[in-house]
Design a protein around this motif. Structure first.
Motif, PDB file in Angstrom:
ATOM      1  N   SER A 250     -33.418  62.637  57.033  1.00 35.54           N
ATOM      2  CA  SER A 250     -33.861  62.872  55.542  1.00 35.54           C
ATOM      3  C   SER A 250     -33.003  63.844  54.835  1.00 35.54           C
ATOM      4  O   SER A 250     -32.323  63.230  53.517  1.00 35.54           O
ATOM      5  CB  SER A 250     -35.413  63.433  55.419  1.00 35.54           C
ATOM      6  N   PHE A 251     -32.601  64.789  55.432  1.00 32.79           N
ATOM      7  CA  PHE A 251     -31.870  65.465  54.633  1.00 32.79           C
ATOM      8  C   PHE A 251     -30.298  65.057  54.559  1.00 32.79           C
ATOM      9  O   PHE A 251     -29.580  65.176  53.655  1.00 32.79           O
ATOM     10  CB  PHE A 251     -31.569  67.088  55.563  1.00 32.79           C
ATOM     11  N   ARG A 252     -29.742  64.199  55.701  1.00 39.51           N
ATOM     12  CA  ARG A 252     -28.585  63.492  55.959  1.00 39.51           C
ATOM     13  C   ARG A 252     -28.491  62.452  54.695  1.00 39.51           C
ATOM     14  O   ARG A 252     -27.608  62.339  53.960  1.00 39.51           O
ATOM     15  CB  ARG A 252     -28.227  63.111  57.199  1.00 39.51           C
ATOM     16  N   ILE A 253     -29.579  61.915  54.497  1.00 37.95           N
ATOM     17  CA  ILE A 253     -29.654  60.797  53.544  1.00 37.95           C
ATOM     18  C   ILE A 253     -29.595  61.535  52.214  1.00 37.95           C
ATOM     19  O   ILE A 253     -28.882  61.085  51.131  1.00 37.95           O
ATOM     20  CB  ILE A 253     -31.129  60.159  53.414  1.00 37.95           C
ATOM     21  N   TYR A 254     -30.335  62.565  51.961  1.00 39.94           N
ATOM     22  CA  TYR A 254     -30.195  63.424  50.634  1.00 39.94           C
ATOM     23  C   TYR A 254     -28.798  63.921  50.204  1.00 39.94           C
ATOM     24  O   TYR A 254     -28.374  63.702  49.130  1.00 39.94           O
ATOM     25  CB  TYR A 254     -31.146  64.469  50.750  1.00 39.94           C
ATOM     26  N   VAL A 255     -28.141  64.555  51.194  1.00 43.49           N
ATOM     27  CA  VAL A 255     -26.666  64.902  51.114  1.00 43.49           C
ATOM     28  C   VAL A 255     -26.048  63.677  50.885  1.00 43.49           C
ATOM     29  O   VAL A 255     -24.944  63.740  49.559  1.00 43.49           O
ATOM     30  CB  VAL A 255     -26.137  65.550  52.421  1.00 43.49           C
ATOM     31  N   LEU A 256     -25.923  62.327  51.284  1.00 43.33           N
ATOM     32  CA  LEU A 256     -25.135  61.305  50.965  1.00 43.33           C
ATOM     33  C   LEU A 256     -25.532  60.618  49.531  1.00 43.33           C
ATOM     34  O   LEU A 256     -24.659  60.311  48.827  1.00 43.33           O
ATOM     35  CB  LEU A 256     -25.472  60.248  51.930  1.00 43.33           C
ATOM     36  N   VAL A 257     -26.789  60.852  49.133  1.00 43.47           N
ATOM     37  CA  VAL A 257     -26.973  60.421  48.041  1.00 43.47           C
ATOM     38  C   VAL A 257     -26.363  61.354  46.954  1.00 43.47           C
ATOM     39  O   VAL A 257     -25.917  60.806  45.935  1.00 43.47           O
ATOM     40  CB  VAL A 257     -28.494  60.533  47.538  1.00 43.47           C
ATOM     41  N   MET A 258     -26.473  62.638  47.174  1.00 46.27           N
ATOM     42  CA  MET A 258     -26.045  63.691  46.089  1.00 46.27           C
ATOM     43  C   MET A 258     -24.554  63.576  45.949  1.00 46.27           C
ATOM     44  O   MET A 258     -23.917  63.701  44.922  1.00 46.27           O
ATOM     45  CB  MET A 258     -26.442  65.066  46.582  1.00 46.27           C
ATOM     46  N   VAL A 259     -23.771  63.209  47.143  1.00 47.39           N
ATOM     47  CA  VAL A 259     -22.396  62.996  47.240  1.00 47.39           C
ATOM     48  C   VAL A 259     -22.154  61.858  46.217  1.00 47.39           C
ATOM     49  O   VAL A 259     -21.079  61.833  45.415  1.00 47.39           O
ATOM     50  CB  VAL A 259     -21.721  62.733  48.726  1.00 47.39           C
ATOM     51  N   GLY A 260     -22.831  60.672  46.527  1.00 48.38           N
ATOM     52  CA  GLY A 260     -22.804  59.501  45.825  1.00 48.38           C
ATOM     53  C   GLY A 260     -22.979  59.722  44.184  1.00 48.38           C
ATOM     54  O   GLY A 260     -22.224  59.205  43.616  1.00 48.38           O
ATOM     55  N   VAL A 261     -23.823  60.600  43.887  1.00 41.63           N
ATOM     56  CA  VAL A 261     -24.163  61.002  42.450  1.00 41.63           C
ATOM     57  C   VAL A 261     -23.105  61.655  42.068  1.00 41.63           C
ATOM     58  O   VAL A 261     -22.705  61.262  40.784  1.00 41.63           O
ATOM     59  CB  VAL A 261     -25.580  61.709  42.493  1.00 41.63           C
ATOM     60  N   TYR A 262     -22.483  62.631  42.534  1.00 38.03           N
ATOM     61  CA  TYR A 262     -21.349  63.482  41.840  1.00 38.03           C
ATOM     62  C   TYR A 262     -20.097  62.521  41.943  1.00 38.03           C
ATOM     63  O   TYR A 262     -19.418  62.760  40.838  1.00 38.03           O
ATOM     64  CB  TYR A 262     -20.882  64.588  42.874  1.00 38.03           C
ATOM     65  N   MET A 263     -19.736  61.857  42.783  1.00 38.20           N
ATOM     66  CA  MET A 263     -18.698  60.839  42.766  1.00 38.20           C
ATOM     67  C   MET A 263     -18.871  60.059  41.789  1.00 38.20           C
ATOM     68  O   MET A 263     -17.856  59.545  41.205  1.00 38.20           O
ATOM     69  CB  MET A 263     -18.376  60.503  44.226  1.00 38.20           C
ATOM     70  N   GLY A 264     -20.271  59.131  41.871  1.00 42.62           N
ATOM     71  CA  GLY A 264     -20.122  58.245  40.914  1.00 42.62           C
ATOM     72  C   GLY A 264     -19.926  58.745  39.431  1.00 42.62           C
ATOM     73  O   GLY A 264     -19.481  57.996  38.408  1.00 42.62           O
ATOM     74  N   GLN A 265     -20.906  59.761  39.093  1.00 36.25           N
ATOM     75  CA  GLN A 265     -20.750  60.226  37.687  1.00 36.25           C
ATOM     76  C   GLN A 265     -19.332  60.549  37.039  1.00 36.25           C
ATOM     77  O   GLN A 265     -19.095  60.624  36.233  1.00 36.25           O
ATOM     78  CB  GLN A 265     -21.776  61.555  37.455  1.00 36.25           C
ATOM     79  N   GLN A 266     -18.455  61.145  38.098  1.00 32.73           N
ATOM     80  CA  GLN A 266     -17.182  61.384  37.933  1.00 32.73           C
ATOM     81  C   GLN A 266     -16.405  60.377  37.408  1.00 32.73           C
ATOM     82  O   GLN A 266     -15.554  60.363  36.717  1.00 32.73           O
ATOM     83  CB  GLN A 266     -16.467  62.203  39.064  1.00 32.73           C
ATOM     84  N   LYS A 267     -16.449  59.084  38.454  1.00 31.26           N
ATOM     85  CA  LYS A 267     -15.979  57.889  38.154  1.00 31.26           C
ATOM     86  C   LYS A 267     -16.500  57.400  36.507  1.00 31.26           C
ATOM     87  O   LYS A 267     -15.661  56.794  35.817  1.00 31.26           O
ATOM     88  CB  LYS A 267     -16.334  56.960  39.063  1.00 31.26           C
TER      89      LYS A 267
END
Length: 302
Positions: A250-267
């Motif tokens: 669950s924590f690994r999924i959470y980290v991946l989601v947050m990485v995706g959120v930060y990279m996505g909002q920057q794009k």
């Protein structure tokens, strides 16, 4: 502040921890750093001012960010490096070429400042009634100079760091942009002399200027407690993160989601600080529209 190494801003934190409020500082820095995972995302959250170092692109962004700071009235310390880059043999050569083109003296201990951004920031904050003073900060390293992050990784921390700080109240600053530009260049000429004197008589430091030492506003005990608490917090935080990544799906999924959120909002929007700025401008315009409608209704009722 003069920009002797790429790490000056980090060492200034130690000074601010003792003499000011570190949480108030925002840094004006190159936009590429906002994309650094973790570190760059934290600077976006802190609403640092990222610039492209192209005035055509930076002017409007600076205007919007500075107006935002003036609107919200949040206490602010904005760190600016007018030299634009740290001092190396390559950048000194470019500074010398700039000096030759503009009939300026060649400098050894600092680079010639690019004053356009400095004058714009001072004028904008002054118009927004959000400028109390300009602090002219000179930094010097008498023992060893860690030029890049690689030196810190190798354990080459500076044995001493000296800061010379002089405060100029806003009332003492020139009012015109041309005079303010000359004022900045004069401060850099002073830095050149100050640093030349410093490095030719290292044991006396900046005391040769005759400027009184100012006692820190925080005791060494308080500073030590803050450092100990920070070290403890980040050690535990990092350990828990690695433990979570190792043991918890669950924590690994959470980290991946947050990485995706930060990279996505920057794009999509260019960074969290721009998203914050856009939200502020939207609600500000909504408030202005409501105010105009209220005036119209009041006029009709009268």
């Amino acid at each position: 502040m003069n920009h002797r190494t790429r790490l000056d801003w980090m060492f200034l934190w130690c000074c601010l921890l003792r003499y000011s409020y570190l949480r108030l500082e925002k840094i004006c820095l190159k936009a590429a750093l906002k994309a650094v995972p973790g570190f760059g995302w934290a600077m976006q959250v802190a609403c640092f001012v990222f610039i492209q170092r192209r005035w055509e692109a930076d002017k409007k962004h600076l205007e919007n960010m500075l107006d935002y700071f003036c609107d919200i009235r949040e206490p602010l310390q904005l760190l600016l490096f007018p030299e634009g880059t740290d001092l190396t043999e390559n950048t000194r050569a470019k500074s010398d070429a700039f000096a030759e083109q503009n009939n300026l003296p060649k400098l050894e201990y600092v680079l010639h400042p690019r004053t356009t951004g400095f004058t714009f920031i001072v004028d904008r904050l002054r118009k927004g009634a959000n400028l109390d003073a300009v602090h002219d900060v000179t930094v010097a390293y008498p023992k060893n100079i860690p030029q890049t992050e690689r030196h810190l990784i190798l354990g080459q921390f500076p044995r001493e760091i000296h800061f010379h700080v002089r405060r100029y109240p806003v009332s003492s600053l020139p009012t015109s942009s041309s005079d303010l530009e000359s004022w900045c260049q004069e401060r850099w000429a002073e830095k050149e002399v100050r640093l030349r004197d410093f490095y030719s008589g290292q044991s006396q430091g900046f005391e040769r200027d005759g400027v009184a030492r100012v006692p820190p506003c925080k005791s060494e005990l308080r500073v030590s407690l803050i450092k100990a608490a920070s070290l403890l917090y980040w050690s535990i935080f990092i350990a828990l993160c690695f433990t979570g990544l190792w043991l918890s799906t669950s924590f690994r999924i959470y980290v991946l989601v947050m990485v995706g959120v930060y990279m996505g909002q920057q794009k999509l929007v260019g960074g969290l600080e721009l998203l914050e700025l856009s939200c502020h401008q939207y609600w500000k315009s909504r408030g202005a529209d409501v105010g105009e409608k209220k005036k119209v209704l009041d006029g009709k009722m009268q």
